[in-house]
Design a protein around this motif. Structure first.
Motif, PDB file in Angstrom:
ATOM      1  N   ASP A   7       0.802  -1.222   0.000  1.00 10.07           N
ATOM      2  CA  ASP A   7       0.000   0.000   0.000  1.00 10.07           C
ATOM      3  C   ASP A   7       0.838   1.276   0.000  1.00 10.07           C
ATOM      4  OD1 ASP A   7      -2.364  -1.478   0.074  1.00 10.07           O
ATOM      5  OD2 ASP A   7      -2.299  -1.608   2.263  1.00 10.07           O
ATOM      6  N   GLN A   8       2.152   1.133   0.061  1.00  9.96           N
ATOM      7  CA  GLN A   8       2.994   2.322   0.199  1.00  9.96           C
ATOM      8  C   GLN A   8       2.844   3.322  -0.940  1.00  9.96           C
ATOM      9  OE1 GLN A   8       6.815   1.885   1.966  1.00  9.96           O
ATOM     10  NE2 GLN A   8       7.708   3.501   0.697  1.00  9.96           N
ATOM     11  N   PRO A   9       2.799   2.911  -2.214  1.00 11.93           N
ATOM     12  CA  PRO A   9       2.647   3.927  -3.261  1.00 11.93           C
ATOM     13  C   PRO A   9       1.400   4.796  -3.060  1.00 11.93           C
ATOM     14  CG  PRO A   9       3.273   1.841  -4.235  1.00 11.93           C
ATOM     15  CD  PRO A   9       2.970   1.572  -2.784  1.00 11.93           C
ATOM     16  N   ARG A  10       0.296   4.186  -2.711  1.00  8.70           N
ATOM     17  CA  ARG A  10      -0.939   4.945  -2.479  1.00  8.70           C
ATOM     18  C   ARG A  10      -0.775   5.858  -1.258  1.00  8.70           C
ATOM     19  NH1 ARG A  10      -4.558   0.965  -2.407  1.00  8.70           N
ATOM     20  NH2 ARG A  10      -4.745   1.119  -4.643  1.00  8.70           N
ATOM     21  N   THR A  11      -0.156   5.348  -0.208  1.00  7.16           N
ATOM     22  CA  THR A  11       0.059   6.136   1.008  1.00  7.16           C
ATOM     23  C   THR A  11       0.947   7.344   0.720  1.00  7.16           C
ATOM     24  OG1 THR A  11      -0.161   4.133   2.342  1.00  7.16           O
ATOM     25  CG2 THR A  11       0.861   6.035   3.399  1.00  7.16           C
ATOM     26  N   VAL A  12       2.017   7.145  -0.044  1.00  7.45           N
ATOM     27  CA  VAL A  12       2.914   8.249  -0.415  1.00  7.45           C
ATOM     28  C   VAL A  12       2.143   9.306  -1.201  1.00  7.45           C
ATOM     29  CG1 VAL A  12       4.884   8.856  -1.893  1.00  7.45           C
ATOM     30  CG2 VAL A  12       5.046   6.919  -0.314  1.00  7.45           C
ATOM     31  N   SER A  13       1.318   8.874  -2.132  1.00  8.28           N
ATOM     32  CA  SER A  13       0.529   9.821  -2.932  1.00  8.28           C
ATOM     33  C   SER A  13      -0.460  10.607  -2.077  1.00  8.28           C
ATOM     34  CB  SER A  13      -0.224   9.086  -4.044  1.00  8.28           C
ATOM     35  OG  SER A  13       0.678   8.513  -4.945  1.00  8.28           O
ATOM     36  N   VAL A  14      -1.140   9.919  -1.171  1.00  8.49           N
ATOM     37  CA  VAL A  14      -2.126  10.578  -0.303  1.00  8.49           C
ATOM     38  C   VAL A  14      -1.440  11.573   0.637  1.00  8.49           C
ATOM     39  CG1 VAL A  14      -3.764  10.185   1.587  1.00  8.49           C
ATOM     40  CG2 VAL A  14      -3.863   8.768  -0.462  1.00  8.49           C
ATOM     41  N   LEU A  15      -0.333  11.154   1.238  1.00  6.67           N
ATOM     42  CA  LEU A  15       0.367  12.055   2.163  1.00  6.67           C
ATOM     43  C   LEU A  15       0.962  13.255   1.428  1.00  6.67           C
ATOM     44  CD1 LEU A  15       2.078   9.521   4.596  1.00  6.67           C
ATOM     45  CD2 LEU A  15       0.036  10.922   5.001  1.00  6.67           C
ATOM     46  N   SER A  16       1.467  13.047   0.222  1.00  7.34           N
ATOM     47  CA  SER A  16       1.968  14.165  -0.574  1.00  7.34           C
ATOM     48  C   SER A  16       0.842  15.150  -0.898  1.00  7.34           C
ATOM     49  CB  SER A  16       2.618  13.668  -1.868  1.00  7.34           C
ATOM     50  OG  SER A  16       3.808  12.979  -1.594  1.00  7.34           O
ATOM     51  N   ALA A  17      -0.323  14.623  -1.245  1.00 10.34           N
ATOM     52  CA  ALA A  17      -1.484  15.486  -1.525  1.00 10.34           C
ATOM     53  C   ALA A  17      -1.896  16.256  -0.278  1.00 10.34           C
ATOM     54  CB  ALA A  17      -2.645  14.645  -2.048  1.00 10.34           C
ATOM     55  N   TYR A  18      -1.806  15.624   0.880  1.00  7.56           N
ATOM     56  CA  TYR A  18      -2.132  16.302   2.135  1.00  7.56           C
ATOM     57  C   TYR A  18      -1.226  17.516   2.335  1.00  7.56           C
ATOM     58  CZ  TYR A  18      -3.095  17.180   7.026  1.00  7.56           C
ATOM     59  OH  TYR A  18      -3.458  17.781   8.205  1.00  7.56           O
ATOM     60  N   VAL A  19       0.065  17.339   2.097  1.00 14.56           N
ATOM     61  CA  VAL A  19       0.999  18.457   2.244  1.00 14.56           C
ATOM     62  C   VAL A  19       0.641  19.566   1.260  1.00 14.56           C
ATOM     63  CG1 VAL A  19       3.411  19.180   1.959  1.00 14.56           C
ATOM     64  CG2 VAL A  19       2.885  17.058   3.173  1.00 14.56           C
ATOM     65  N   ARG A  20       0.407  19.217   0.005  1.00 17.52           N
ATOM     66  CA  ARG A  20       0.070  20.235  -0.996  1.00 17.52           C
ATOM     67  C   ARG A  20      -1.195  21.000  -0.621  1.00 17.52           C
ATOM     68  NH1 ARG A  20       0.980  16.011  -4.372  1.00 17.52           N
ATOM     69  NH2 ARG A  20      -1.198  15.939  -5.030  1.00 17.52           N
ATOM     70  N   ARG A  21      -2.162  20.304  -0.054  1.00 17.88           N
ATOM     71  CA  ARG A  21      -3.433  20.951   0.284  1.00 17.88           C
ATOM     72  C   ARG A  21      -3.343  21.813   1.544  1.00 17.88           C
ATOM     73  NH1 ARG A  21      -9.509  19.197  -0.190  1.00 17.88           N
ATOM     74  NH2 ARG A  21     -10.329  20.964   0.943  1.00 17.88           N
ATOM     75  N   HIS A  22      -2.582  21.351   2.529  1.00 17.03           N
ATOM     76  CA  HIS A  22      -2.549  22.038   3.819  1.00 17.03           C
ATOM     77  C   HIS A  22      -1.374  22.998   3.983  1.00 17.03           C
ATOM     78  CE1 HIS A  22      -5.972  19.929   5.536  1.00 17.03           C
ATOM     79  NE2 HIS A  22      -5.570  18.907   4.804  1.00 17.03           N
ATOM     80  N   ALA A  23      -0.518  23.080   2.975  1.00 17.71           N
ATOM     81  CA  ALA A  23       0.610  24.012   3.032  1.00 17.71           C
ATOM     82  C   ALA A  23       0.791  24.632   1.646  1.00 17.71           C
ATOM     83  CB  ALA A  23       1.873  23.277   3.468  1.00 17.71           C
ATOM     84  N   ARG A  24      -0.246  25.268   1.173  1.00 13.96           N
ATOM     85  CA  ARG A  24      -0.223  25.847  -0.179  1.00 13.96           C
ATOM     86  C   ARG A  24       0.518  27.173  -0.217  1.00 13.96           C
ATOM     87  NH1 ARG A  24      -6.408  25.099  -1.483  1.00 13.96           N
ATOM     88  NH2 ARG A  24      -6.339  22.932  -2.111  1.00 13.96           N
ATOM     89  N   VAL A  25       1.257  27.375  -1.310  1.00 11.33           N
ATOM     90  CA  VAL A  25       1.758  28.709  -1.612  1.00 11.33           C
ATOM     91  C   VAL A  25       0.532  29.504  -2.042  1.00 11.33           C
ATOM     92  CG1 VAL A  25       3.117  30.042  -3.277  1.00 11.33           C
ATOM     93  CG2 VAL A  25       4.077  27.969  -2.276  1.00 11.33           C
ATOM     94  N   PRO A  26       0.364  30.731  -1.524  1.00  8.49           N
ATOM     95  CA  PRO A  26      -0.809  31.526  -1.912  1.00  8.49           C
ATOM     96  C   PRO A  26      -0.897  31.690  -3.434  1.00  8.49           C
ATOM     97  CG  PRO A  26       0.397  32.606  -0.143  1.00  8.49           C
ATOM     98  CD  PRO A  26       1.232  31.435  -0.602  1.00  8.49           C
ATOM     99  N   PRO A  27      -2.121  31.775  -3.967  1.00  6.54           N
ATOM    100  CA  PRO A  27      -2.300  31.899  -5.423  1.00  6.54           C
ATOM    101  C   PRO A  27      -1.577  33.115  -6.019  1.00  6.54           C
ATOM    102  CG  PRO A  27      -4.429  31.618  -4.331  1.00  6.54           C
ATOM    103  CD  PRO A  27      -3.400  31.740  -3.267  1.00  6.54           C
ATOM    104  N   ASN A  28      -1.383  34.160  -5.223  1.00 10.54           N
ATOM    105  CA  ASN A  28      -0.716  35.367  -5.733  1.00 10.54           C
ATOM    106  C   ASN A  28       0.803  35.296  -5.572  1.00 10.54           C
ATOM    107  OD1 ASN A  28      -0.951  35.532  -2.977  1.00 10.54           O
ATOM    108  ND2 ASN A  28      -1.327  37.730  -2.944  1.00 10.54           N
ATOM    109  N   GLY A  29       1.353  34.132  -5.234  1.00 11.77           N
ATOM    110  CA  GLY A  29       2.808  33.966  -5.164  1.00 11.77           C
ATOM    111  C   GLY A  29       3.309  33.761  -3.746  1.00 11.77           C
TER     112      GLY A  29
END
Length: 156
Positions: A7-29
């Protein structure tokens, strides 16, 4: 991930998505820097994002399969990541003597990520993408980050 390599590939993908969603660079830079240098150096990722990054750093990368560590457009200012104990890490910061053992973030996607004041010690970044990433403010942290002649920084 140690209990279920399948299950690791799926877990890596989900955790990476979590980081992208919860630590976004603001849309204006990238966020504008405010306050004193000391205050800016105190900026850190939220506890949950740091915890996810620690879990991903602790994984056995041989089970990643086709999953990619993708933190594109993530605000990772002040992220501290290392496989080394605090005592070893202090030695690195003082003398640049590097202990054995590295964490593989090879081929990771940091495109558009904000890594100001980040310290990535003992991290293998071979072939990682840093297109339009902000790596300023802590150059010493990248010297011991597993950068080799095969490391390719891709800046756009």
């Amino acid at each position: 991930m140690q209990d279920s390599p399948r299950d690791q590939p799926r877990t890596v993908s989900v955790l990476s998505a979590y980081v992208r969603r919860h630590a976004r660079v603001p849309p204006n830079g990238f966020a504008k820097e405010k306050g004193t240098l000391e205050e800016r150096e105190e900026i850190k990722p939220s506890t949950d994002v740091q915890a996810v990054m620690n879990v991903l750093a602790d994984r056995s990368h041989g089970h990643d399969g086709r999953a990619q560590l993708d933190w594109s457009d993530s605000d990772l200012r002040g992220l501290e990541l290392s496989p080394w104990a605090a005592k070893e890490l202090q030695r690195v910061k003082e003398s640049e003597e590097t202990p054995k053992g590295r964490v593989s973030f090879a081929f990771a996607n940091f495109a558009g990520a904000d890594l100001r004041y980040a310290g990535l010690y003992g991290i293998d970044l071979q072939n990682a993408s840093f297109i339009q990433a902000n790596l300023s403010k802590k150059p010493s942290a990248y010297r011991s980050a597993g950068l080799t002649s095969r490391t390719r920084f891709l800046f756009g």
